[in-house]
Scaffold this motif. Structure first.
Motif, PDB file in Angstrom:
ATOM      1  N   ALA A   1       0.698  -0.955   0.170  1.00 50.33           N
ATOM      2  CA  ALA A   1      -0.068  -0.071   0.036  1.00 50.33           C
ATOM      3  C   ALA A   1       0.822   1.162  -0.177  1.00 50.33           C
ATOM      4  O   ALA A   1       1.875   1.280   0.775  1.00 50.33           O
ATOM      5  N   VAL A   2       0.457   2.358  -0.932  1.00 51.85           N
ATOM      6  CA  VAL A   2       1.163   3.584  -0.820  1.00 51.85           C
ATOM      7  C   VAL A   2       1.393   4.090   0.613  1.00 51.85           C
ATOM      8  O   VAL A   2       2.509   4.694   0.939  1.00 51.85           O
ATOM      9  N   HIS A   3       0.256   4.039   1.634  1.00 49.22           N
ATOM     10  CA  HIS A   3       0.378   4.691   2.852  1.00 49.22           C
ATOM     11  C   HIS A   3       1.604   4.059   3.479  1.00 49.22           C
ATOM     12  O   HIS A   3       2.121   4.649   4.347  1.00 49.22           O
TER      13      HIS A   3
ATOM     14  N   SER B   1       5.059   4.746   0.972  1.00 49.03           N
ATOM     15  CA  SER B   1       5.451   5.949   0.246  1.00 49.03           C
ATOM     16  C   SER B   1       6.853   6.770   0.929  1.00 49.03           C
ATOM     17  O   SER B   1       7.576   7.129   0.244  1.00 49.03           O
TER      18      SER B   1
ATOM     19  N   ASP C   1       2.851   0.282  -7.654  1.00 50.89           N
ATOM     20  CA  ASP C   1       2.528   1.531  -7.180  1.00 50.89           C
ATOM     21  C   ASP C   1       3.679   2.426  -7.628  1.00 50.89           C
ATOM     22  O   ASP C   1       4.631   2.165  -8.293  1.00 50.89           O
TER      23      ASP C   1
ATOM     24  N   SER D   1       5.178   5.134  -6.594  1.00 52.84           N
ATOM     25  CA  SER D   1       6.522   5.400  -5.788  1.00 52.84           C
ATOM     26  C   SER D   1       7.737   4.500  -6.554  1.00 52.84           C
ATOM     27  O   SER D   1       8.610   5.013  -6.436  1.00 52.84           O
TER      28      SER D   1
ATOM     29  N   PRO E   1      -8.720   6.511  -7.435  1.00 50.58           N
ATOM     30  CA  PRO E   1      -7.564   5.924  -6.442  1.00 50.58           C
ATOM     31  C   PRO E   1      -6.146   6.278  -6.801  1.00 50.58           C
ATOM     32  O   PRO E   1      -5.342   6.604  -5.872  1.00 50.58           O
ATOM     33  N   LYS E   2      -5.937   6.448  -8.051  1.00 47.00           N
ATOM     34  CA  LYS E   2      -4.505   6.564  -8.783  1.00 47.00           C
ATOM     35  C   LYS E   2      -4.380   8.147  -8.430  1.00 47.00           C
ATOM     36  O   LYS E   2      -3.195   8.246  -8.127  1.00 47.00           O
TER      37      LYS E   2
ATOM     38  N   ARG F   1      -5.344   9.925  -6.089  1.00 48.45           N
ATOM     39  CA  ARG F   1      -5.144  10.099  -4.574  1.00 48.45           C
ATOM     40  C   ARG F   1      -3.639   9.420  -4.332  1.00 48.45           C
ATOM     41  O   ARG F   1      -3.144   9.979  -3.623  1.00 48.45           O
ATOM     42  N   GLU F   2      -3.331   8.368  -5.283  1.00 47.92           N
ATOM     43  CA  GLU F   2      -1.847   7.893  -4.861  1.00 47.92           C
ATOM     44  C   GLU F   2      -0.808   8.850  -5.066  1.00 47.92           C
ATOM     45  O   GLU F   2      -0.006   9.080  -4.337  1.00 47.92           O
TER      46      GLU F   2
ATOM     47  N   ARG G   1      -0.977  11.848  -2.582  1.00 50.42           N
ATOM     48  CA  ARG G   1      -0.529  11.954  -1.183  1.00 50.42           C
ATOM     49  C   ARG G   1       1.023  11.774  -1.355  1.00 50.42           C
ATOM     50  O   ARG G   1       1.751  12.351  -0.597  1.00 50.42           O
TER      51      ARG G   1
END
Length: 607
Positions: free
Chosen positions: A8-10, A13, A63, A65, A163-164, A166-167, A170
């Motif tokens: 997950a990006v959270h 990242s 992802d 990143s 969703p992308k 927001r990715e 963030r």
């Protein structure tokens, strides 16, 4: 094919973004670029060198990143995904969508309307099943209507890419250092550019549409085998074509030929740019004719920002509010004193080193101290030999910093100009690359990145106060703000007024120098380039007495524990002394630009 490990990006990242900054190397700055599109498996990226000498490698990542963190660390990442989310939309979506639709003819419908930030984040969770999609889309459209002047909803297609969006949002908000590398594009606009600013005849999904786009990519120098190769697992062929189109735009951005819609880009409340980038073959469309004649135009500063990303720090802004220092302005401080090597000079030093070929003799510079320390630091980071010439008035702390960064120091002459003469002789004898502190476009463009960064952090400024020595800093900042509503005011010591004298004389003139800030604000002549930039872009120069400069140093230490040299405190000295008198409520940015002070001297000042 390489597929990045899923996470997950959270959770990833921060680690990935920090790795990006640590791993950028020669290839990152000078060579690799990437075009990116979203796909079913995550993201499809096309990598190549900026000259397309390397056939593009098309790969899938789970992802975003991971693309930035790839070993190639691309210096420009052009991505087909909205960046920058307004809090309120007046038209049908963001401004860039409306701007590019005007050039796409009947294909304008391929550009989705993207709603406000609140609508994008209205349903921030995984969506499962058609019923959930329908309900969540309805909720988000309700928020979009509440935050739109047209009370407009947005399409199901746009909802599916939220969703992308927001990715990326963030990632860029948490790590703004990556912002200069990542540019929003739209494939249909890229193909419009490849088609000489003419709309395509067929839509992408029409039978003839793919053939039309393949031919345009082939004309860009791509081999047909690479264009028509089966896409990696998790992506479709049209995803791969869009990634290659983004790669074409990335190439032009890397070369300084990028064109944003709108120009200049807007900014959202987090400072992220709101623009769709492409390039134009009709150069008259890049800027208005007046701007193309500027000695240091904005595209040159944009290119410098992309070039030095990951090398120069993004320095913070301290917002103090209304009434600070007894003024009637809404004041904030831009703390460039926290830059590598202690001053803004690091920006220009890196832009020179990354723009120009460095000979075996290395680089040479003349400096009162800060420029020399910056060149020494940048040269050390790049593994380049540096020889720095400083006058006898240079503080011991600055000379020690130059040596600490690994450069050879040669001391001689009473003033800065004497050191410059010695440097020029050395360059003539050895063939070393001279990095001038202000009379070079590479230096001015590098310093201009500070203005660009400042505006992204403080988009509503009315006025900026900027200290002036040789004028490289104020030239870069003024070049960035030229044509905008931001007023640029120079600040010089009363005993060192080379820019004010040049503006009065309508050309560079030589002045005498006697000031407590002479080691950094002590140039006797600003030179033709600085004058050419500043004569139209600087509102005026405020002269500040030495006593006010010293008082500003005291205040910065007493109230904020900032150890600042005289030149770095001069702009604040203009506000404290009343040399610059802001209007009530004026949004005033004050640049604190240098921290190389002898601590013994600071103790004497603040005792």
């Amino acid at each position: 094919m390489r597929v990045a490990g899923f996470a997950a990006v959270h959770s990833r990242s921060r680690r990935n973004a920090m790795s990006v900054l640590q791993k950028m190397d020669d290839r990152a700055v000078m060579g690799w670029i990437a075009g990116v599109d979203g796909c079913k498996a995550g993201w499809i990226a096309a990598f190549s060198d900026a000259d397309f000498k390397t056939p593009p490698a098309v790969e899938v990542f789970q992802d975003f990143s991971a693309i930035l963190n790839d070993k190639r660390a691309p210096s420009v990442v052009a991505v087909d995904m909205p960046i920058g989310l307004p809090d309120w939309t007046e038209g049908r979506g963001r401004g860039p969508e409306e701007a590019v639709r005007a050039v796409l003819g009947r294909l304008r419908g391929s550009v989705f309307s993207i709603p406000s930030r609140a609508a994008v984040y209205a349903v921030d969770r995984p969506i499962v099943g058609m019923e959930d999609i329908t309900h969540s889309h309805t909720v988000a459209c309700g928020i979009a209507r509440q935050t739109s002047g047209l009370q407009a909803a947005f399409s199901r297609q746009a909802f599916m890419i939220l969703p992308k969006i927001r990715e990326i949002d963030r990632l860029l908000r948490e790590f703004p250092e990556n912002g200069p590398r990542v540019k929003e594009i739209h494939p249909e606009v890229a193909f419009w550019s490849m088609n000489r600013e003419r709309p395509l005849k067929f839509a992408k999904k029409e039978p003839a549409g793919e053939a039309e786009r393949v031919e345009l990519l082939r004309a860009q120098g791509f081999a047909l085998s690479s264009i028509l190769a089966p896409p990696p697992k998790g992506a479709k062929r049209d995803d791969a074509l869009d990634a290659l189109a983004a790669l074409v735009v990335a190439r032009h951005i890397a070369a300084g030929r990028g064109k944003p819609f709108p120009d200049p880009p807007g900014r959202d409340s987090h400072g992220l740019p709101i623009a769709i980038w492409t390039y134009v073959t009709d150069r008259s469309l890049v800027q208005d004719p007046v701007m193309t004649e500027k000695p240091v135009p904005r595209p040159m500063i944009e290119a410098a920002a992309d070039r030095i990303a990951g090398h120069a720090r993004t320095t913070p802004v301290m917002r103090l509010g209304t009434g600070a220092f007894g003024s009637r302005a809404d004041v904030s401080l831009k703390l460039e004193c926290l830059q590598h090597a202690g001053s803004f000079k690091t920006r220009g030093a890196f832009n020179n080193l990354l723009s120009l070929d460095v000979p075996a003799a290395g680089v040479a510079a003349a400096s009162g101290g800060n420029h020399g320390a910056a060149v020494a630091y940048a040269a050390g980071e790049r593994g380049v030999k540096a020889t720095i010439f400083v006058p006898e008035i240079s503080p011991a702390a600055k000379v020690e910093a130059i040596r600490r960064f690994g450069a050879e120091v040669r001391i001689g002459g009473a003033q800065y100009d004497d050191a410059q003469a010695a440097c020029d002789k050395f360059v003539a004898e050895t063939g070393a690359l001279k990095i001038h502190p202000f009379s070079a476009k590479e230096t001015v463009a590098g310093q201009g990145t500070l203005g660009r960064e400042w505006q992204s952090q403080e988009p509503d400024l009315d006025t900026v106060l900027v200290a002036v020595g040789g004028g490289g800093l104020i030239s870069g900042i003024a070049a960035w703000f030229a044509g905008s509503s931001v007023k640029v005011v120079g600040v010089e010591p009363e005993g060192s007024r080379a820019l004010q004298a040049a503006l009065e004389a309508k050309g560079p003139v030589t002045v005498t120098v006697a000031s407590v800030a002479a080691d950094s604000l002590g140039a006797r002549n600003v030179g033709q380039l600085v004058y050419d930039v500043c004569k139209d872009a600087v509102d005026h120069v405020a002269l500040v007495p030495d006593a006010a400069i010293v008082e500003a140093q005291r205040v910065l230490w007493r109230d904020f524990r900032l150890a600042v040299e005289p030149g770095g405190a001069a702009a604040l000295g203009a506000l404290i002394s009343g040399a610059y008198k802001p209007q009530p409520g004026e949004r005033l940015g004050v640049l604190v630009c240098g921290a190389n002070i002898d601590l013994t001297k600071l103790a004497e000042i603040t005792a």
